[in-house]
Design a protein around this motif. Structure first.
Motif, PDB file in Angstrom:
ATOM      1  N   GLU A  57       0.832  -1.207   0.000  1.00 47.91           N
ATOM      2  CA  GLU A  57       0.000   0.000   0.000  1.00 47.91           C
ATOM      3  C   GLU A  57       0.871   1.264   0.000  1.00 47.91           C
ATOM      4  N   ILE A  58       1.907   1.258   0.838  1.00 51.61           N
ATOM      5  CA  ILE A  58       2.806   2.425   0.895  1.00 51.61           C
ATOM      6  C   ILE A  58       3.541   2.586  -0.430  1.00 51.61           C
ATOM      7  N   SER A  59       3.977   1.465  -0.995  1.00 50.15           N
ATOM      8  CA  SER A  59       4.685   1.508  -2.265  1.00 50.15           C
ATOM      9  C   SER A  59       3.813   2.146  -3.347  1.00 50.15           C
ATOM     10  N   LYS A  60       2.552   1.744  -3.411  1.00 51.72           N
ATOM     11  CA  LYS A  60       1.648   2.315  -4.426  1.00 51.72           C
ATOM     12  C   LYS A  60       1.398   3.796  -4.150  1.00 51.72           C
ATOM     13  N   ARG A  61       1.302   4.136  -2.884  1.00 54.48           N
ATOM     14  CA  ARG A  61       1.032   5.517  -2.491  1.00 54.48           C
ATOM     15  C   ARG A  61       2.125   6.467  -2.985  1.00 54.48           C
ATOM     16  N   PHE A  62       3.366   5.981  -2.959  1.00 56.24           N
ATOM     17  CA  PHE A  62       4.509   6.836  -3.315  1.00 56.24           C
ATOM     18  C   PHE A  62       5.128   6.408  -4.659  1.00 56.24           C
ATOM     19  N   ALA A  63       4.311   5.841  -5.518  1.00 57.78           N
ATOM     20  CA  ALA A  63       4.843   5.277  -6.766  1.00 57.78           C
ATOM     21  C   ALA A  63       5.481   6.317  -7.679  1.00 57.78           C
ATOM     22  N   ASP A  64       4.998   7.523  -7.649  1.00 57.84           N
ATOM     23  CA  ASP A  64       5.491   8.545  -8.575  1.00 57.84           C
ATOM     24  C   ASP A  64       6.995   8.798  -8.381  1.00 57.84           C
ATOM     25  N   GLY A  65       7.746   8.639  -9.464  1.00 59.18           N
ATOM     26  CA  GLY A  65       9.199   8.738  -9.369  1.00 59.18           C
ATOM     27  C   GLY A  65       9.685  10.109  -8.950  1.00 59.18           C
ATOM     28  N   ALA A  66       9.057  11.165  -9.504  1.00 63.51           N
ATOM     29  CA  ALA A  66       9.482  12.521  -9.162  1.00 63.51           C
ATOM     30  C   ALA A  66       9.254  12.785  -7.675  1.00 63.51           C
ATOM     31  N   ARG A  67       8.131  12.307  -7.162  1.00 66.93           N
ATOM     32  CA  ARG A  67       7.849  12.499  -5.732  1.00 66.93           C
ATOM     33  C   ARG A  67       8.867  11.741  -4.877  1.00 66.93           C
ATOM     34  N   GLN A  68       9.222  10.536  -5.317  1.00 73.20           N
ATOM     35  CA  GLN A  68      10.216   9.760  -4.557  1.00 73.20           C
ATOM     36  C   GLN A  68      11.556  10.499  -4.493  1.00 73.20           C
ATOM     37  N   HIS A  69      11.972  11.062  -5.638  1.00 71.41           N
ATOM     38  CA  HIS A  69      13.245  11.783  -5.653  1.00 71.41           C
ATOM     39  C   HIS A  69      13.158  13.062  -4.831  1.00 71.41           C
ATOM     40  N   GLU A  70      11.982  13.692  -4.813  1.00 72.91           N
ATOM     41  CA  GLU A  70      11.812  14.896  -3.986  1.00 72.91           C
ATOM     42  C   GLU A  70      11.962  14.530  -2.497  1.00 72.91           C
ATOM     43  N   ILE A  71      11.422  13.372  -2.118  1.00 74.16           N
ATOM     44  CA  ILE A  71      11.518  12.936  -0.705  1.00 74.16           C
ATOM     45  C   ILE A  71      12.953  12.532  -0.372  1.00 74.16           C
ATOM     46  N   GLY A  72      13.620  11.879  -1.320  1.00 77.64           N
ATOM     47  CA  GLY A  72      15.029  11.520  -1.125  1.00 77.64           C
ATOM     48  C   GLY A  72      15.224  10.293  -0.262  1.00 77.64           C
ATOM     49  N   ASP A  73      16.325  10.262   0.482  1.00 75.91           N
ATOM     50  CA  ASP A  73      16.732   9.090   1.267  1.00 75.91           C
ATOM     51  C   ASP A  73      15.794   8.897   2.458  1.00 75.91           C
ATOM     52  N   LEU A  74      14.901   7.923   2.345  1.00 80.60           N
ATOM     53  CA  LEU A  74      13.973   7.661   3.452  1.00 80.60           C
ATOM     54  C   LEU A  74      13.699   6.166   3.501  1.00 80.60           C
ATOM     55  N   LYS A  75      14.137   5.540   4.586  1.00 80.53           N
ATOM     56  CA  LYS A  75      14.031   4.086   4.689  1.00 80.53           C
ATOM     57  C   LYS A  75      12.852   3.699   5.584  1.00 80.53           C
ATOM     58  N   ILE A  76      11.906   2.980   4.990  1.00 81.83           N
ATOM     59  CA  ILE A  76      10.775   2.452   5.761  1.00 81.83           C
ATOM     60  C   ILE A  76      11.000   0.958   5.971  1.00 81.83           C
ATOM     61  N   LYS A  77      10.836   0.525   7.225  1.00 79.13           N
ATOM     62  CA  LYS A  77      11.081  -0.889   7.545  1.00 79.13           C
ATOM     63  C   LYS A  77       9.906  -1.418   8.370  1.00 79.13           C
ATOM     64  N   ILE A  78       9.392  -2.577   7.954  1.00 80.97           N
ATOM     65  CA  ILE A  78       8.118  -3.070   8.501  1.00 80.97           C
ATOM     66  C   ILE A  78       8.269  -4.489   9.052  1.00 80.97           C
ATOM     67  N   SER A  79       7.856  -4.679  10.301  1.00 83.85           N
ATOM     68  CA  SER A  79       7.857  -6.017  10.910  1.00 83.85           C
ATOM     69  C   SER A  79       6.435  -6.398  11.305  1.00 83.85           C
ATOM     70  N   GLY A  80       6.132  -7.686  11.193  1.00 84.37           N
ATOM     71  CA  GLY A  80       4.814  -8.166  11.573  1.00 84.37           C
ATOM     72  C   GLY A  80       4.730  -8.644  13.011  1.00 84.37           C
ATOM     73  N   CYS A  81       5.828  -8.516  13.766  1.00 83.58           N
ATOM     74  CA  CYS A  81       5.789  -8.831  15.199  1.00 83.58           C
ATOM     75  C   CYS A  81       7.050  -8.288  15.855  1.00 83.58           C
ATOM     76  N   VAL A  82       7.127  -8.400  17.170  1.00 88.14           N
ATOM     77  CA  VAL A  82       8.250  -7.806  17.902  1.00 88.14           C
ATOM     78  C   VAL A  82       9.589  -8.478  17.614  1.00 88.14           C
ATOM     79  N   ASN A  83       9.579  -9.633  16.960  1.00 89.71           N
ATOM     80  CA  ASN A  83      10.861 -10.265  16.651  1.00 89.71           C
ATOM     81  C   ASN A  83      11.687  -9.443  15.670  1.00 89.71           C
ATOM     82  N   ALA A  84      11.016  -8.540  14.950  1.00 91.32           N
ATOM     83  CA  ALA A  84      11.707  -7.479  14.194  1.00 91.32           C
ATOM     84  C   ALA A  84      12.531  -7.968  13.005  1.00 91.32           C
TER      85      ALA A  84
END
Lengths: 89, 551
Positions: free
Chosen positions: B429-456
């Motif tokens: 969902e997040i990937s589709k939300r930010f799909a636009d390449g120009a917008r991604q380059h405007e945002i720049g270096d931003l790392k999103i990391k997702i875990s489905g439980c506390v084991n991380a």
């Protein structure tokens, strides 16, 4: 409901009438805790005979699992509708 | 790359046959599940939600073309046509049958691969920098050291039944691409003031329900002493680490309970004993033997070459290439994050297709990154247009390496028996939300990391924006964390507040990103803005329209 995994290939199984079926829709729903516990006790025999592993009970409402975990387990990965039991429907 | 010697080949072959015998005994009922489970885990075999899962080691993330072809073959013959690259440079198959696993391991052994110590309470697969041997800034190639540690730790009799798992990473660059400080032990290859190469050693990092960054226990260990020092660390852990509580059994708990001074003293005492015995001094000859396998490939003497610009090729080159240490070459990241896809998944067609590319474009080598991407380490700049065309045909030319849609996530509740919530669906969902390449380059270096439980496994603590899935009475909720980093500026993200519902979390992320774009100073990355301003502006942004949360 009562579920387990088949030892030889890991397939998700459900309890029905003293044995196992592969789809949740065919499985027994236990209205009473005593019946559920009796089925779980009977399932342990299949563990001893190395047919299944890790049998356990889970909650259902109107024949549908309450927890997301069991909904996904019964169907397959929600991100790959072509895989798991949902692929055969 | 490293090739098995006679001992390695025999060891893996014997281990495969040993596991075949154990599986046969299990299927005949001669072993109970409780007796069998430790054996299968030591061979990387888990039982997950839908089926068994086999985790295959990719030591220090290096793969050859024959190995890729074998993985494609296994995906086709024994699994469901794809594999999943993990956050520890390994590959997982999600659907193998127990009865087939010995045959899978035997086939893997033919290309010098295995699944040994990819699970269980032992020293796990040693990870390293995916740009090793190609990065302009590294002190030396870290992979020979990682290989040395792999050989020392494989079936180490003293450390095969630790209180808990133990993960080691090795880096040789000032830019950390290994999440070094989140490992139980980290080895940083450094040069001292005399110009001599040795090792700075870190201990006590980890994610999970109690995240810690490691600290330095030794500023400079001489090359011959590396294994003695690591053995000393493991001995202290084995002797004093807790075994009464699985959640407190990692070395991070011991290290941060004792504190750096006491921990260092304990390690130094053991180190002195081991060193005095002299049994673990690394022989120079053996080092040279291993290093020879990692000798730089035969680079051509190429002229200075400008990177291609413009169009889809230019966008891809901008985000997916990295400077190489040799003139005329570049490092290419192959994103496994197609917009709206499953992070880390690769089909058997893609694995085969990549194998065909290796000899043509990358001197026969592929790397796996802990960020669930693949890397061609040695590409001629002049070959980039042809490579881009071939990758596009394979569906592997997404131009987003290092951008917001290059997010990492664990398999989550779609596959994992431990997970509390789905993570892949949120990533999509997040990937589709930010799909636009120009917008991604405007945002720049931003790392999103997702875990489905506390084991991380999805490294949420280390995300500039981290997302943790939690279960509230069978319903999935997601906590947002801000300010984590796994790089040389490592930090642990902080939880913003109550969790968001499955259909609210992408909106919340978007509001946080929009707030960053308004608040940042020129040239400031998301991480720097969040460190300068703290959580509050992002909390205000995230919860602006959110109603029904979960604690």
């Amino acid at each position: 409901m009562l579920t387990a995994n088949r030892l030889i290939d890991g397939t998700v199984l459900y309890w029905r009438g003293g044995g196992w079926v592969e789809t949740l829709g065919e499985a027994d729903v236990f209205a009473e805790p005593q019946t559920a516990d009796a089925a779980l006790a009977a399932a342990k025999d299949f563990v001893t005979r190395n047919v299944v592993v890790n049998p356990y009970l889970f909650e259902v409402k109107d024949g549908r699992p309450v927890a997301e975990r069991e909904i996904i387990r019964a169907a397959g990965p929600s991100v790959r509708r072509d895989l798991g039991k949902q692929a055969d429907v | 790359m490293y090739r098995y010697d006679e001992f390695d080949a025999r060891f893996v072959a014997e281990r495969t046959e040993q596991f075949r015998f154990q599986v046969e005994r299990r299927l005949k009922g001669e072993l109970s599940e409780d007796q069998f489970k430790p054996f299968r885990l030591m061979n990387g075999l888990y039982l997950q939600l839908h089926a068994y899962m086999l985790r295959i080691a990719v030591p220090y993330g290096t793969l050859s073309a024959p190995q890729l072809r074998m993985l494609a073959h296994i995906a086709r013959k024994y699994d469901r046509g794809y594999g999943h690259f993990t956050t520890r440079q390994n590959l997982q198959f999600n659907w193998p049958k127990l009865k087939d696993v010995p045959d899978i391991l035997a086939e893997l052994a033919t290309v010098e691969m295995h699944a040994i110590q990819t699970s269980g309470n032992c020293v796990r697969n040693v990870t390293s920098d995916h740009f090793a041997g190609a990065d302009a800034e590294e002190v030396e190639d870290p992979r020979p050291v990682a290989e040395l540690i792999r050989q020392w730790s494989s079936l180490h009799p003293e450390f095969s039944f630790l209180g808990r798992k133990f993960k080691i990473a090795v880096t040789a660059s000032g830019h950390d691409r290994t999440a070094l400080r989140y490992h139980d032990a980290g080895v940083e290859i450094v040069k001292n003031s005399d110009g001599r190469v040795g090792y700075r050693i870190y201990v006590g990092g980890g994610m999970g329900r109690t995240p810690y960054l490691s600290y330095v226990v030794a500023e400079f260990i001489e090359k011959p002493d590396l294994l003695a020092y690591l053995e000393a660390i493991l001995r202290v852990f084995n002797e004093s680490g807790r075994r009464d509580n699985i959640y407190k059994a990692r070395i991070k708990i011991l290290a941060h309970t004792l504190g750096v001074t006491a921990m260092r003293d304990r390690i130094e005492r053991e180190f002195a004993e081991i060193k005095a015995a002299g049994t673990l001094e690394v022989p120079e000859k053996e080092c040279a033997r291993i290093e020879a396998y990692f000798a730089p490939p035969a680079f051509a003497d190429l002229p200075e070459t400008a990177l291609p610009t413009g169009g889809a090729l230019g966008d891809w080159v901008t985000s997916n290439t990295h400077p190489h240490r040799v003139r005329g070459y570049t490092i290419v990241t192959i994103s496994l994050k197609p917009i709206g896809g499953v992070p880390g998944d690769a089909s058997h067609e893609q694995l085969d297709g990549l194998a065909a590319l290796l000899d043509d474009f990358s001197l026969g080598e592929l790397r796996v990154s802990h960020e669930q991407n693949l890397v061609l380490p040695h590409v001629r700049i002049k070959d980039l247009p042809a490579l881009h065309e071939r990758l596009t045909a394979l569906g592997l030319a997404t131009p987003n390496a290092g951008l917001i849609t290059d997010l990492i996530c664990c398999p989550g509740l779609d596959y994992c028996d431990l997970a509390n919530a789905r993570s892949i669906t949120i990533a999509q969902e997040i990937s589709k939300r930010f799909a636009d390449g120009a917008r991604q380059h405007e945002i720049g270096d931003l790392k999103i990391k997702i875990s489905g439980c506390v084991n991380a496994c999805g490294h949420h603590h280390a995300g500039h924006i981290g997302i943790l899935g939690v279960d509230k009475k069978g319903v999935e909720y997601y906590q947002l964390l801000i300010g984590g980093s796994a790089a040389e500026d490592a930090s642990i993200g902080e939880i913003l507040g109550p969790g968001f519902g499955e259909h609210e979390i992408a909106d919340a992320v978007e509001r946080v990103v929009d707030a960053y774009l308004k608040l940042r100073q020129p040239g400031e990355r998301f991480l720097e803005t969040s460190r300068r301003l703290g959580l509050e502006p992002f909390r205000t942004a995230a919860y602006g329209e959110q109603r029904d949360g979960a604690d």
